[in-house]
Design a protein around this motif. Structure first.
Motif, PDB file in Angstrom:
ATOM      1  N   SER A  29       2.218  18.770  13.300  1.00 13.55           N
ATOM      2  CA  SER A  29       2.705  20.140  13.426  1.00 13.55           C
ATOM      3  C   SER A  29       4.220  20.253  13.315  1.00 13.55           C
ATOM      4  O   SER A  29       4.955  19.273  13.448  1.00 13.55           O
ATOM      5  N   LEU A  30       4.664  21.497  13.116  1.00 16.89           N
ATOM      6  CA  LEU A  30       6.067  21.814  13.308  1.00 16.89           C
ATOM      7  C   LEU A  30       6.355  21.757  14.805  1.00 16.89           C
ATOM      8  O   LEU A  30       5.460  21.990  15.630  1.00 16.89           O
ATOM      9  N   ALA A  31       7.605  21.484  15.175  1.00 16.74           N
ATOM     10  CA  ALA A  31       7.953  21.416  16.598  1.00 16.74           C
ATOM     11  C   ALA A  31       9.316  22.043  16.831  1.00 16.74           C
ATOM     12  O   ALA A  31      10.219  21.934  16.000  1.00 16.74           O
ATOM     13  N   ASP A  32       9.439  22.693  17.975  1.00 15.18           N
ATOM     14  CA  ASP A  32      10.709  23.285  18.396  1.00 15.18           C
ATOM     15  C   ASP A  32      10.873  23.067  19.892  1.00 15.18           C
ATOM     16  O   ASP A  32       9.898  23.158  20.653  1.00 15.18           O
ATOM     17  N   SER A  33      12.103  22.786  20.302  1.00 17.07           N
ATOM     18  CA  SER A  33      12.417  22.658  21.721  1.00 17.07           C
ATOM     19  C   SER A  33      13.466  23.692  22.094  1.00 17.07           C
ATOM     20  O   SER A  33      14.450  23.876  21.368  1.00 17.07           O
ATOM     21  N   PHE A  34      13.251  24.346  23.236  1.00 14.67           N
ATOM     22  CA  PHE A  34      14.156  25.390  23.713  1.00 14.67           C
ATOM     23  C   PHE A  34      14.641  25.058  25.124  1.00 14.67           C
ATOM     24  O   PHE A  34      13.845  24.619  25.971  1.00 14.67           O
ATOM     25  N   ARG A  35      15.919  25.263  25.367  1.00 17.08           N
ATOM     26  CA  ARG A  35      16.473  25.188  26.716  1.00 17.08           C
ATOM     27  C   ARG A  35      16.831  26.594  27.154  1.00 17.08           C
ATOM     28  O   ARG A  35      17.538  27.314  26.448  1.00 17.08           O
ATOM     29  N   VAL A  36      16.328  26.994  28.319  1.00 14.98           N
ATOM     30  CA  VAL A  36      16.495  28.368  28.790  1.00 14.98           C
ATOM     31  C   VAL A  36      17.209  28.353  30.133  1.00 14.98           C
ATOM     32  O   VAL A  36      16.768  27.682  31.070  1.00 14.98           O
ATOM     33  N   THR A  37      18.302  29.084  30.238  1.00 19.49           N
ATOM     34  CA  THR A  37      19.044  29.200  31.489  1.00 19.49           C
ATOM     35  C   THR A  37      18.956  30.632  31.999  1.00 19.49           C
ATOM     36  O   THR A  37      19.391  31.575  31.322  1.00 19.49           O
ATOM     37  N   PHE A  38      18.361  30.778  33.181  1.00 20.24           N
ATOM     38  CA  PHE A  38      18.285  32.072  33.848  1.00 20.24           C
ATOM     39  C   PHE A  38      19.448  32.172  34.841  1.00 20.24           C
ATOM     40  O   PHE A  38      19.661  31.259  35.646  1.00 20.24           O
ATOM     41  N   ARG A  39      20.170  33.266  34.788  1.00 19.18           N
ATOM     42  CA  ARG A  39      21.304  33.462  35.691  1.00 19.18           C
ATOM     43  C   ARG A  39      20.972  34.584  36.672  1.00 19.18           C
ATOM     44  O   ARG A  39      20.734  35.721  36.283  1.00 19.18           O
ATOM     45  N   LEU A 103      11.347  24.051  27.031  1.00 17.43           N
ATOM     46  CA  LEU A 103      10.035  24.243  26.421  1.00 17.43           C
ATOM     47  C   LEU A 103       9.898  23.379  25.180  1.00 17.43           C
ATOM     48  O   LEU A 103      10.866  23.182  24.441  1.00 17.43           O
ATOM     49  N   ASN A 104       8.673  22.917  24.961  1.00 21.70           N
ATOM     50  CA  ASN A 104       8.335  22.246  23.713  1.00 21.70           C
ATOM     51  C   ASN A 104       7.194  23.020  23.065  1.00 21.70           C
ATOM     52  O   ASN A 104       6.189  23.310  23.717  1.00 21.70           O
ATOM     53  N   VAL A 105       7.370  23.375  21.806  1.00 21.36           N
ATOM     54  CA  VAL A 105       6.424  24.250  21.107  1.00 21.36           C
ATOM     55  C   VAL A 105       5.932  23.555  19.847  1.00 21.36           C
ATOM     56  O   VAL A 105       6.731  23.029  19.067  1.00 21.36           O
ATOM     57  N   ARG A 106       4.614  23.560  19.636  1.00 15.72           N
ATOM     58  CA  ARG A 106       4.015  22.984  18.424  1.00 15.72           C
ATOM     59  C   ARG A 106       3.202  24.066  17.725  1.00 15.72           C
ATOM     60  O   ARG A 106       2.385  24.757  18.355  1.00 15.72           O
ATOM     61  N   THR A 107       3.425  24.203  16.426  1.00 12.52           N
ATOM     62  CA  THR A 107       2.716  25.209  15.639  1.00 12.52           C
ATOM     63  C   THR A 107       2.347  24.628  14.277  1.00 12.52           C
ATOM     64  O   THR A 107       3.023  23.740  13.767  1.00 12.52           O
ATOM     65  N   PRO A 108       1.273  25.154  13.647  1.00 12.70           N
ATOM     66  CA  PRO A 108       0.793  24.555  12.399  1.00 12.70           C
ATOM     67  C   PRO A 108       1.474  25.056  11.136  1.00 12.70           C
ATOM     68  O   PRO A 108       1.472  24.367  10.115  1.00 12.70           O
ATOM     69  N   THR A 109       2.037  26.280  11.169  1.00 11.84           N
ATOM     70  CA  THR A 109       2.612  26.873   9.964  1.00 11.84           C
ATOM     71  C   THR A 109       3.902  27.613  10.318  1.00 11.84           C
ATOM     72  O   THR A 109       4.111  28.004  11.478  1.00 11.84           O
ATOM     73  N   PRO A 110       4.757  27.860   9.331  1.00 11.18           N
ATOM     74  CA  PRO A 110       5.967  28.648   9.604  1.00 11.18           C
ATOM     75  C   PRO A 110       5.655  30.044  10.140  1.00 11.18           C
ATOM     76  O   PRO A 110       6.416  30.584  10.955  1.00 11.18           O
ATOM     77  N   VAL A 112       3.059  31.006  12.063  1.00  9.21           N
ATOM     78  CA  VAL A 112       2.706  30.915  13.486  1.00  9.21           C
ATOM     79  C   VAL A 112       3.934  30.540  14.299  1.00  9.21           C
ATOM     80  O   VAL A 112       4.140  31.033  15.411  1.00  9.21           O
ATOM     81  N   ARG A 113       4.777  29.676  13.755  1.00  5.48           N
ATOM     82  CA  ARG A 113       6.037  29.310  14.441  1.00  5.48           C
ATOM     83  C   ARG A 113       6.864  30.566  14.729  1.00  5.48           C
ATOM     84  O   ARG A 113       7.368  30.746  15.844  1.00  5.48           O
ATOM     85  N   ALA A 114       7.031  31.439  13.729  1.00  4.18           N
ATOM     86  CA  ALA A 114       7.828  32.643  13.912  1.00  4.18           C
ATOM     87  C   ALA A 114       7.208  33.568  14.955  1.00  4.18           C
ATOM     88  O   ALA A 114       7.916  34.155  15.793  1.00  4.18           O
TER      89      ALA A 114
END
Length: 242
Positions: A29-39, A103-110, A112-114
């Motif tokens: 799959s495609l993969a994306d990682s996000f870092r989220v900071t809540f203030r 977060l780590n996100v896995r998706t099969p196509t561009p 679904v990723r979007a």
């Protein structure tokens, strides 16, 4: 300068040592990682009314994110949204100013990723708004392309591996939700990719063997190493026409 004819790669997986497994076409799959900071706004634990609690905010966001896959992605489209880290606070009687999740996100196509990415951003922003907190900082810090095994080259390379290792040692498998960066190399070079997986444990069943990146990960040295060397050489010699 000489131009590569193809990119070949291999990776261990939880399967019986001495075996090779491949997928023709979309393999990973495609993969994306996000870092989220809540203030939020810190306060003493005895005076929560003077705070905007980022831990409560982040906890609601983590729970809400579980609905992205189950309620916004069609069952026919596979996706994974995993919150892998949650960091906040240093003392039990102090409400902190910030909370951070990754977060780590896995998706099969561009496509679904979007869709998944848009849902994640919408949920994180809305949860902050619901808590009266500023808009969170969302940073995508890792991104991997889809691992696509060339539909013409892969079968012939696998035939070469079967000739080297034996027909029973090489099998086709379903696509994986895991991801790899090897696809970026093939894409950059504009050449076909063939990427396969090596078994590395003694058990026959997938559930019998520890997954990659766990504390129990400990491949048996043999026949894993020898199988990998022979598979790599067989694939390379095939592509070179030798």
């Amino acid at each position: 300068m000489p131009r590569p004819a193809a990119v070949l790669g291999q990776h261990v997986m939880p399967a019986r040592a001495g075996t090779v497994h491949d997928v023709t076409g979309d393999a990973m799959s495609l993969a994306d990682s996000f870092r989220v900071t809540f203030r939020g706004r810190g306060a003493h634990g005895s005076m929560p009314e003077r705070s905007i609690d980022p831990i409560l905010l982040a906890a609601h966001a983590v729970t809400r994110l579980q609905g992205v896959v189950s309620r916004e992605v069609a069952p026919s489209d596979r996706a994974v949204v995993t919150v892998g880290t949650f960091h906040a606070g240093l003392k039990e009687n102090v409400i902190p100013d910030t909370a951070e999740i990754a977060l780590n996100v896995r998706t099969p196509t561009p496509e679904v990723r979007a869709k998944v990415s848009a849902a994640i951003h919408r949920i994180l922003t809305a949860e902050a708004l619901a808590s009266g907190a500023p808009e969170p900082e969302i940073v995508r810090y890792n991104s991997f392309p889809r691992t696509h095994n060339d539909v013409e080259l892969t079968p012939s390379v696998m035939d070469a591996l079967r000739a080297e290792l034996g027909a029973e040692a090489v099998t086709e498998m379903p696509p994986l939700m895991g991801s790899e960066d090897v696809g970026a190399l093939a894409d950059a070079l504009g050449v076909p990719l063939v990427y396969w997986f090596l078994g590395r444990f003694e058990g026959d069943e997938l559930e019998d063997n520890p997954a990659n990146h766990t504390p129990q990960f400990a491949p048996v040295l043999e026949p894993t190493l020898t199988t990998g060397v022979h598979a790599a050489l067989a694939g390379i010699l095939h592509v070179l026409g030798r």
